[in-house]
Write a protein that holds these residues in place. Structure first.
Motif, PDB file in Angstrom:
ATOM      1  N   GLY A   1      47.489  34.681  54.323  1.00  0.00           N
ATOM      2  CA  GLY A   1      46.385  33.806  54.686  1.00  0.00           C
ATOM      3  C   GLY A   1      46.151  32.681  53.704  1.00  0.00           C
ATOM      4  O   GLY A   1      45.144  31.975  53.785  1.00  0.00           O
TER       5      GLY A   1
ATOM      6  N   ASP B   1      47.037  29.006  51.759  1.00  0.00           N
ATOM      7  CA  ASP B   1      47.637  27.694  51.984  1.00  0.00           C
ATOM      8  C   ASP B   1      48.772  27.506  50.987  1.00  0.00           C
ATOM      9  O   ASP B   1      48.551  27.494  49.775  1.00  0.00           O
ATOM     10  CB  ASP B   1      46.574  26.606  51.797  1.00  0.00           C
TER      11      ASP B   1
ATOM     12  N   ALA C   1      56.733  30.349  54.837  1.00  0.00           N
ATOM     13  CA  ALA C   1      55.943  30.509  56.062  1.00  0.00           C
ATOM     14  C   ALA C   1      55.494  31.953  56.248  1.00  0.00           C
ATOM     15  O   ALA C   1      54.349  32.224  56.647  1.00  0.00           O
ATOM     16  CB  ALA C   1      56.751  30.050  57.267  1.00  0.00           C
ATOM     17  N   ARG C   2      56.378  32.910  55.956  1.00  0.00           N
ATOM     18  CA  ARG C   2      56.013  34.319  56.098  1.00  0.00           C
ATOM     19  C   ARG C   2      54.915  34.702  55.100  1.00  0.00           C
ATOM     20  O   ARG C   2      53.958  35.406  55.451  1.00  0.00           O
ATOM     21  CB  ARG C   2      57.246  35.201  55.889  1.00  0.00           C
TER      22      ARG C   2
ATOM     23  N   ALA D   1      52.687  32.673  53.732  1.00  0.00           N
ATOM     24  CA  ALA D   1      51.432  32.028  54.122  1.00  0.00           C
ATOM     25  C   ALA D   1      50.776  32.762  55.288  1.00  0.00           C
ATOM     26  O   ALA D   1      49.561  32.985  55.295  1.00  0.00           O
ATOM     27  CB  ALA D   1      51.697  30.566  54.494  1.00  0.00           C
ATOM     28  N   GLU D   2      51.586  33.164  56.282  1.00  0.00           N
ATOM     29  CA  GLU D   2      51.031  33.841  57.453  1.00  0.00           C
ATOM     30  C   GLU D   2      50.447  35.197  57.070  1.00  0.00           C
ATOM     31  O   GLU D   2      49.341  35.557  57.503  1.00  0.00           O
ATOM     32  CB  GLU D   2      52.126  34.023  58.509  1.00  0.00           C
ATOM     33  N   ARG D   3      51.172  35.959  56.277  1.00  0.00           N
ATOM     34  CA  ARG D   3      50.742  37.326  55.967  1.00  0.00           C
ATOM     35  C   ARG D   3      49.632  37.377  54.916  1.00  0.00           C
ATOM     36  O   ARG D   3      48.823  38.310  54.911  1.00  0.00           O
ATOM     37  CB  ARG D   3      51.937  38.154  55.517  1.00  0.00           C
TER      38      ARG D   3
END
Length: 342
Positions: A282, A284, A275-276, A278-280
């Protein structure tokens, strides 16, 4: 001046002669060196003249898989990444002449830091610092995948088109080069991975063996250097993430000689790391299960190659006698991940 204490695979006198010719003044005294334990593939040595320190890398002794131990590639990627935000040691000298020490090698600056190889080591720094170190590992991976290959002089470092298909073929070929016993399930794992290839996103520089064991952490808990670039190329960045997830799981055997920090107090779970990232980044990361299963397949092949060298008496260091027992467990875990996704 003469040199002393030759470790296996490194003639320090011949090394000193070569360095003096290529980089006059770099070395100011007799060399001593030691093999840095912990690696299972290319050999790494700490070398000093009593005032300065360097690191030397060379391929393993004996049986060497084609394309798997290219010193030139390691040196090239270090040179490209050194000016970027990705922390790497400064590369100093590449020697392709095998007559110097018996194999190609390169020299890089020594970087102070701790390689956390086990959950026990991380437990010694406590859960809060452990969490910071592991999350920093994810953030450094995001930084790596943000590097513009062309700007770093690495535009020709690989062929991203068809990367995953070639990776499967490559590791199947590597397996064939070392396969001297029955390995139930490994052909099924390869075939199922090939039947479910995800669509790759934009290519990046990929490390190829990204894990906490391959970085040096400073006293401030920040990553000082990413090491062991022998499998780096241009390709699908999620292959690095899948490998990191694999090493963040508890490996499927007890008393494993393969380093893992999973299970240390404060160590984030794989889902949080994904999750980290993917968030940082951008990106998928919803198909990370395939990449994790591929990581288990890839490591099974690597371990089988190491086991094969051990059977030939061509390994240096401790723990190689147990490597062969890991391979079936890694095959089973890869198949189980794909079964879960199905």
């Amino acid at each position: 001046m003469t040199t002393t204490d030759n470790p296996p695979g490194l003639d320090l006198e011949r090394l000193r002669t070569y360095v003096d010719r290529e980089r006059p003044g770099l070395v100011s005294g007799p060399l001593t060196g030691r093999l840095i334990e912990g690696g299972r593939s290319n050999l790494t040595y700490a070398v000093t003249d009593g005032s300065s320190r360097w690191v030397v890398r060379r391929p393993p002794l004996g049986h060497v898989l084609a394309t798997a131990h290219d010193m030139g590639r390691e040196f090239t990627v270090l040179a490209g990444l050194y000016p970027t935000p990705v922390p790497v040691p400064r590369p100093l000298l590449l020697c392709r002449d095998e007559t110097v020490i018996g194999a190609p090698f390169y020299v890089m600056e020594h970087v102070d830091g701790v390689p956390y190889r086990t959950a026990g080591q991380l437990a010694g720094i406590g859960p809060e610092r452990t969490r910071e170190v592991v999350l920093g590992l994810v953030d450094t991976l995001v930084d790596l995948h943000a590097v513009d290959p062309a700007a770093a002089g690495l535009a020709d470092f690989g062929r991203p088109e068809g990367f995953l298909e070639r990776q499967l073929r490559r590791w199947d070929k590597q397996l064939a080069a070392s396969r001297n016993r029955e390995l139930p399930g490994i052909d099924a794992l390869r075939d199922r991975l090939g039947a479910r290839l995800p669509i790759s996103g934009p290519p990046t520089v990929v490390h190829g063996d990204y894990r906490l064991d391959n970085v040096l952490v400073g006293p401030d808990d920040r990553i000082r250097a990413v090491l062991d670039w022998e499998m780096s190329t241009l390709g699908d960045p999620l292959t690095d993430l899948g490998l990191l997830v694999m090493y963040s799981e508890r490996l499927p055997v007890a008393d494993s000689p393969v380093a893992t920090t999973a299970g240390a107090p404060g160590h984030p779970e794989p889902a949080e790391l994904v999750a980290r990232y993917a968030e940082r980044s951008g990106r998928d990361a919803s198909t990370v299960g395939w990449y994790t299963a591929f990581a288990y397949f890839k490591l099974a092949v690597i371990l089988e190659g190491i086991h094969y060298r051990f059977t030939l008496g061509q390994t240096v260091g401790a723990g190689f006698d147990r490597i062969g027992t890991l391979v079936p467990a890694f095959i089973d875990r890869g198949l189980n991940i794909l079964n879960t996704k199905d």
